[in-house]
Design a protein around this motif. Structure first.
Motif, PDB file in Angstrom:
ATOM      1  N   ASN A 126      56.554  39.589  37.766  1.00  0.00           N
ATOM      2  CA  ASN A 126      56.421  38.649  36.658  1.00  0.00           C
ATOM      3  C   ASN A 126      54.561  38.400  36.895  1.00  0.00           C
ATOM      4  N   ALA A 127      54.154  38.211  38.086  1.00  0.00           N
ATOM      5  CA  ALA A 127      52.836  38.175  38.307  1.00  0.00           C
ATOM      6  C   ALA A 127      51.868  39.346  38.079  1.00  0.00           C
ATOM      7  N   ARG A 128      52.393  40.220  38.248  1.00  0.00           N
ATOM      8  CA  ARG A 128      51.736  41.683  38.623  1.00  0.00           C
ATOM      9  C   ARG A 128      51.500  42.348  37.399  1.00  0.00           C
ATOM     10  N   THR A 129      52.095  41.985  36.218  1.00  0.00           N
ATOM     11  CA  THR A 129      51.766  42.985  35.034  1.00  0.00           C
ATOM     12  C   THR A 129      50.306  42.915  34.670  1.00  0.00           C
ATOM     13  N   PRO A 130      49.842  43.839  34.113  1.00  0.00           N
ATOM     14  CA  PRO A 130      48.324  44.081  34.149  1.00  0.00           C
ATOM     15  C   PRO A 130      47.804  43.088  33.134  1.00  0.00           C
ATOM     16  N   MET A 131      46.291  42.602  33.488  1.00  0.00           N
ATOM     17  CA  MET A 131      45.908  41.539  32.726  1.00  0.00           C
ATOM     18  C   MET A 131      45.606  42.075  31.247  1.00  0.00           C
ATOM     19  N   GLN A 132      45.776  40.812  30.352  1.00  0.00           N
ATOM     20  CA  GLN A 132      45.790  41.242  28.976  1.00  0.00           C
ATOM     21  C   GLN A 132      44.519  40.857  28.510  1.00  0.00           C
ATOM     22  N   TRP A 133      43.787  41.951  28.233  1.00  0.00           N
ATOM     23  CA  TRP A 133      42.319  41.652  27.649  1.00  0.00           C
ATOM     24  C   TRP A 133      42.166  41.548  26.285  1.00  0.00           C
ATOM     25  N   SER A 182      45.923  45.139  39.123  1.00  0.00           N
ATOM     26  CA  SER A 182      46.448  44.697  37.689  1.00  0.00           C
ATOM     27  C   SER A 182      45.259  43.976  36.981  1.00  0.00           C
ATOM     28  N   PHE A 183      44.052  44.075  37.415  1.00  0.00           N
ATOM     29  CA  PHE A 183      43.045  43.369  36.833  1.00  0.00           C
ATOM     30  C   PHE A 183      42.157  44.040  35.698  1.00  0.00           C
ATOM     31  N   LYS A 184      41.581  45.160  36.079  1.00  0.00           N
ATOM     32  CA  LYS A 184      41.048  46.107  35.042  1.00  0.00           C
ATOM     33  C   LYS A 184      40.773  47.614  35.529  1.00  0.00           C
ATOM     34  N   ASP A 185      41.386  48.380  34.767  1.00  0.00           N
ATOM     35  CA  ASP A 185      41.113  49.934  35.269  1.00  0.00           C
ATOM     36  C   ASP A 185      39.986  50.402  34.567  1.00  0.00           C
ATOM     37  N   THR A 186      38.876  50.882  35.590  1.00  0.00           N
ATOM     38  CA  THR A 186      37.918  51.773  34.713  1.00  0.00           C
ATOM     39  C   THR A 186      37.754  53.301  34.774  1.00  0.00           C
ATOM     40  N   SER A 187      38.549  53.909  35.910  1.00  0.00           N
ATOM     41  CA  SER A 187      38.668  55.139  36.231  1.00  0.00           C
ATOM     42  C   SER A 187      39.809  55.757  35.459  1.00  0.00           C
ATOM     43  N   GLY A 188      40.356  55.267  34.571  1.00  0.00           N
ATOM     44  CA  GLY A 188      41.450  55.785  33.603  1.00  0.00           C
ATOM     45  C   GLY A 188      42.609  56.416  34.286  1.00  0.00           C
ATOM     46  N   ASN A 189      42.968  55.613  35.783  1.00  0.00           N
ATOM     47  CA  ASN A 189      44.299  56.473  36.257  1.00  0.00           C
ATOM     48  C   ASN A 189      45.256  55.530  36.269  1.00  0.00           C
ATOM     49  N   SER A 222      44.597  45.958  22.085  1.00  0.00           N
ATOM     50  CA  SER A 222      44.564  47.705  22.038  1.00  0.00           C
ATOM     51  C   SER A 222      45.920  48.136  22.663  1.00  0.00           C
ATOM     52  N   GLU A 223      45.759  49.347  22.454  1.00  0.00           N
ATOM     53  CA  GLU A 223      47.072  50.116  23.123  1.00  0.00           C
ATOM     54  C   GLU A 223      47.593  49.609  24.275  1.00  0.00           C
ATOM     55  N   PHE A 224      46.412  49.541  25.410  1.00  0.00           N
ATOM     56  CA  PHE A 224      47.077  49.183  26.573  1.00  0.00           C
ATOM     57  C   PHE A 224      46.347  48.037  27.008  1.00  0.00           C
ATOM     58  N   ALA A 225      46.198  46.937  26.319  1.00  0.00           N
ATOM     59  CA  ALA A 225      45.784  45.767  26.298  1.00  0.00           C
ATOM     60  C   ALA A 225      44.381  45.615  26.956  1.00  0.00           C
ATOM     61  N   GLY A 226      43.680  46.673  26.814  1.00  0.00           N
ATOM     62  CA  GLY A 226      42.365  46.694  27.215  1.00  0.00           C
ATOM     63  C   GLY A 226      42.181  46.699  28.558  1.00  0.00           C
ATOM     64  N   PHE A 227      43.282  46.888  29.416  1.00  0.00           N
ATOM     65  CA  PHE A 227      43.388  47.074  30.854  1.00  0.00           C
ATOM     66  C   PHE A 227      42.945  48.542  31.189  1.00  0.00           C
TER      67      PHE A 227
END
Length: 569
Positions: free
Chosen positions: A429-436, A29-36, A439-444
């Motif tokens: 509650n604690a595992r929802t993606p990081m909100q960066w 849930s931190f940051k996706d760079t591979s686009g999956n 943008s559409e998917f919170a920059g995650f």
């Protein structure tokens, strides 16, 4: 070997990991760079400068080992391989090298109590009662009626035993049936775990957070337990603190940890102030610090959703009092008010509606000024909140799903009430993606993430807060920067005032000739306190989560959730 210095005029030995702040990353849930839609190692690499800017020094990464993900990595199928969706070993090596070049330490989440049922050891163990891997796990014959060997309940609901129909024996799993417990009585099992530890330490990893390490030694009588004493008491009396646990931890330290400048942080499920020293006393040579649950569970009666009580500051103060007293002269603890297994701290202990910013700042001030090593969890530095899931099909956490299914069978609560309980305390509650960003998917990610985003990401995100000097994020940065300059934040004697005040938490810490006074409000209203215990004019105001403080003739008018930290001149 560990490097350390001794504080002047103090009994305390200051190892590097004691003073530093630990930041926990839940990699999915931190940051996706591979686009999956799933966070990955390169996402952590991308955000190392951000982490450095927080003035944290240690990064604890939840499990990244190969796993079928029945429990999001806490079901390991290969201790020495990277989960493919997170990347590969080259990615990890690069992460480690870059982190070290920036002065950041990397701590991995070791899961020594159990494996995945898809681990090769367990697959082999199931093939025959004579297979050499059979004794890697705990097997028992059924009772005369064909039922489980005893009545032990699982942490995640249901019995702690599952029948292997091919052999007619049950295997033990204190968690899900996908996570069979290892048999630490078998020296080959212990050496397998030590071998895996050396693999990562030889790469340069700076330590381990050891998942449920207090459960390694089992009560081999396997007697039935009294289910009426409550699950927490069952853990303390029957699952944790087993007869050989200290032998195992001494052996682990002797054979592995003492040979590296790395530290061990044990997840201390089932420990108490009375026995904690046995795990972390310097003379014991077992663990370097213990991560206890009395803070995190201070409003949970027995570890169940339906037994959550309203927050009680007097109870929380007693928890801190108990543990400060225990570790006044020896041993070490990690302090945390949030992690991947609990709902968001500002939603549990603060006011995430009207005073989210103020209460989030106050809560971290409290934690940062307690003795011990501070642990913070990703997203808390921007005040991320609980999410409302309106359908059970949107719930991912296996613990919550098991609770819901059990409730359907018992009909103790309506489905609507059960789902609300999950929303209040569930681990998602604690595992929802990081909100960066907004943008559409919170920059995650560039696609829909693996778990639903909290809709408030459009306003509550790192980008917005980085541009607001009064944000939670910038307060965290200031607090942790100041904390680096003063050893008293992590050490010192402790004197509490206003002990019976239900809304104010106030204490003074002393280290050598230095004094620090902390005043915290847990109220939604303004509160006036007549403070005549110390002369405030001899102190300087070091930290304040508001832009002002109202003091008139030693009467302080605290704003809702205000926190003040004074330092002696």
């Amino acid at each position: 070997m560990k490097n350390s210095i001794v504080l002047a005029d103090s009994f305390m030995v200051l190892e590097w990991y004691k003073k530093n702040t630990i930041y926990q990353i839940y990699p999915r849930s931190f940051k996706d760079t591979s686009g999956n839609g799933i966070g990955d190692l390169r996402g952590i690499i991308e955000k190392l400068d951000y982490l450095k800017s927080l003035h944290i020094e240690i990064i604890w990464i939840s499990p990244i080992f190969e796993s079928p993900n029945k429990d999001n990595g806490y079901d390991v199928s290969d201790y020495c391989a990277i989960m493919p969706e997170f990347g590969n070993m080259d990615d990890f090596d690069e992460l480690l090298d870059i982190a070290h070049s920036k002065g950041l330490k990397i701590v991995l989440d070791l899961v020594p109590n159990h494996t995945s049922n898809e681990h090769k050891w367990f697959k082999n163990a199931k093939t025959s009662v004579d297979n050499k891997y059979r004794d890697y796990y705990i097997w028992k014959k059924p009772k005369a009626d064909g039922g489980p060997p005893n009545n032990w309940p699982s942490f995640f609901g249901g019995p702690a035993w599952t029948l292997d129909e091919s052999s007619g024996e049950y295997y033990l799993h204190l968690f899900t049936k996908y996570q069979p417990d290892l048999n630490w009585e078998n020296p080959k099992v212990r050496e397998e775990i030590y071998k895996a530890m050396r693999f990562w330490l030889d790469k340069g990893v700076d330590g381990f957070r050891m998942d449920v390490v207090t459960l390694l030694s089992k009560d081999l009588s396997f007697k039935d337990v009294d289910l009426n004493i409550g699950f927490r008491k069952i853990i303390e009396d029957h699952y944790a603190n087993g007869p050989k646990i200290h032998d195992y931890l001494k052996e682990m330290n002797d054979q592995v940890m003492q040979h590296y400048d790395a530290f061990s942080m044990g997840e201390g499920v089932g420990i108490t102030p009375e026995n904690a020293h046995l795990y972390v006393g310097a003379d014991r040579k077992e663990l370097d610090m213990i991560y206890h649950f009395d803070i995190l569970e201070n409003n949970i009666l027995d570890g169940k959703y339906e037994e959550v009580t309203s927050f009680d500051l007097l109870q929380l103060k007693q928890v801190f009092r108990n543990w400060q007293t225990v570790f006044e002269n020896k041993g070490w603890i990690a302090n945390a008010l949030g992690n991947h297994d609990f709902a968001r701290l500002v939603s549990r202990f603060g006011n995430d509606k009207n005073y989210r910013t103020e209460s989030a700042k106050m809560l971290v001030t409290m934690m940062a000024t307690q003795n011990g090593t501070l642990n913070i969890y990703q997203g808390d530095e921007i005040g991320m909140t609980n999410i409302h899931l309106d359908d059970i099909d949107k719930v991912n956490d296996i613990q919550a799903l098991n609770f819901y299914v059990e409730n359907l069978e018992t009909k103790k609560f309506t489905s609507e009430v059960a789902l609300q309980m999950i929303n209040n305390e569930g681990r998602d509650n604690a595992r929802t993606p990081m909100q960066w960003d907004n943008s559409e998917f919170a920059g995650f990610s560039i696609i829909k993430p693996w778990l639903q985003l909290n809709p408030n990401f459009t306003d509550l995100n790192v980008l917005n807060q980085s541009q607001d000097r009064n944000s939670i994020l910038n307060y965290y940065k200031k607090l942790f920067s100041v904390k680096k300059d003063y050893d008293i934040f992590s050490y010192g004697s402790y004197e509490e005032f206003e002990k019976q005040n239900k809304y104010i938490y106030m204490y003074e810490k002393m280290l050598n000739d230095q004094k620090m006074l902390v005043i915290l409000s847990f109220s939604n209203l303004e509160i006036v306190i007549d403070y005549k215990i110390k002369k405030l004019k001899t102190y300087k105001l070091l930290l304040n989560n508001y832009n002002f403080v109202n003091i008139d003739n030693y009467k302080i008018t605290l704003k809702p959730f205000q926190s003040l930290v004074y330092m002696s001149n």
